[in-house]
Design an enzyme around this catalytic site. Sequence first.
Site, PDB file in Angstrom:
ATOM      1  N   HIS A 407       0.811  -1.212   0.000  1.00  0.00           N
ATOM      2  CA  HIS A 407       0.000   0.000   0.000  1.00  0.00           C
ATOM      3  C   HIS A 407       0.850   1.271   0.000  1.00  0.00           C
ATOM      4  O   HIS A 407       0.337   2.372  -0.212  1.00  0.00           O
ATOM      5  CB  HIS A 407      -0.926   0.004   1.228  1.00  0.00           C
ATOM      6  CG  HIS A 407      -2.239   0.674   0.977  1.00  0.00           C
ATOM      7  ND1 HIS A 407      -2.439   1.576  -0.035  1.00  0.00           N
ATOM      8  CD2 HIS A 407      -3.438   0.584   1.617  1.00  0.00           C
ATOM      9  CE1 HIS A 407      -3.684   2.010  -0.024  1.00  0.00           C
ATOM     10  NE2 HIS A 407      -4.315   1.420   0.987  1.00  0.00           N
ATOM     11  N   ASP A 411      -2.273   2.240  -4.575  1.00  0.00           N
ATOM     12  CA  ASP A 411      -3.498   2.648  -3.898  1.00  0.00           C
ATOM     13  C   ASP A 411      -4.572   1.577  -4.058  1.00  0.00           C
ATOM     14  O   ASP A 411      -4.508   0.727  -4.973  1.00  0.00           O
ATOM     15  CB  ASP A 411      -4.008   3.972  -4.454  1.00  0.00           C
ATOM     16  CG  ASP A 411      -3.045   5.117  -4.181  1.00  0.00           C
ATOM     17  OD1 ASP A 411      -2.324   5.036  -3.164  1.00  0.00           O
ATOM     18  OD2 ASP A 411      -3.007   6.057  -4.994  1.00  0.00           O
TER      19      ASP A 411
END
Length: 435
Positions: A407, A411
Amino acid sequence: MLSRVSQKSMSNALRQSVHLRSATITPTKRSFTSLIGQTSYINAQTSSLNNSIYRRWASTSVPVPPMAESLTEGSLKDYTKAVGEFIKEDELLATIETDKIDIEVNSPVSGTITKLNFQPEDTVTVGDELAQIEEGAAPEGGAAPATSTPTEAAKEKAPTETAKVTSSSPAAPKKEAPAAAPASTPKKETPATSSATDSFTPFARNESRVKMNRMRLRIAERLKESQNTAASLTTFNEVDMSALLEMRKLYKDEIIKKTGTKFGFMGLFSKACTLAAKDIPAINGAIEGDQIVYRDFTDISVAVATPKGLVTPVVRNAESLSVLGIEDEIVRLSHKARDGKLTLEDMTGGTFTISNGGVFGSLYGTPIINTPQTAVLGLHGVKERPVTINGQIVSRPMMYMALTYDHRLVDGREAVTFLKTVKELIEDPRKMLLF
């Protein structure tokens, strides 16, 4: 004044003395000259003998070969020959197990093995002397009789020495066996008592301890590093496999007949991932320090289970290969992995990983990122499940897909879009021809 007779007598005596002295000196010179010649001859013969002995007993050292830039040591797996056995040039002598692959050490010369310096499972470092080989031709009648290896010698030493002592020691007088107890003496019955070592259940409770091999240790280290480094997150989706199964059913026999390639799922999923990565380049990227690396190629690491652990050989430039080309490469690498023949080049690199747990019956799971990569796609088993299509409940072969991603770089929107694109391409494989 001496008389003529006296002078003549003295002259004769002097001549005889000189003659005797000359006769004495001449043989001495000859003997000395002869002695020098004999000494030179003996020295030449000795030098020739020494050279012959040196050539006869010259040994070649076999070192631990270089492994890779990141590898400097390994564990000796085993030797293929014992001390005293003959080995041919380029014949396998030993196998060294490293963190990634097994390295084979071949004999640099033909000759007889005179020394083995390590035992199996010993740690060896690049440059260490593994063995010594005395150069020479094979003995007549085949290889020389092999002597026992150090391990076998240790096992055989004790009973051999015991037998020697027993046979050489004087016979001891035989002792009479103790007389049997009288029949009238009743045997004492001892009550059954449970010792501390007895199991507290009627079932076996054994344990065994096995040393972790280097590959398993390395896998554990890398997975923990991945868990500690990446901000891992997993997103899921399910895919209807009807179209892919129908396509495979129609063409698999023809493909096997023409190319010999077994038409599976991995080629299509790999191709779908390369196409989806063009739209979401971060999936195929990596973080290096404070920079993001984007790539215009996709090297897919394919997870393959082996007896030693999970390995991930790499399919290079999968985006440029056809579906069948990817299948061929996956089959080739999988066979090499299971045979323990993978090289460092086969495993180096990789920008994206696909792990197919469905072949083992997995229904659902979250894969872990293969650092320094950014994402991994987990495939699972195909199961018939009721799904709703156009308001109708029908049974379809469904598969769950899981995408674990870092992450820090990817995204949630990008991860979901990537997985959704793969789903659409698999549910309608004809779309792959449009990109």
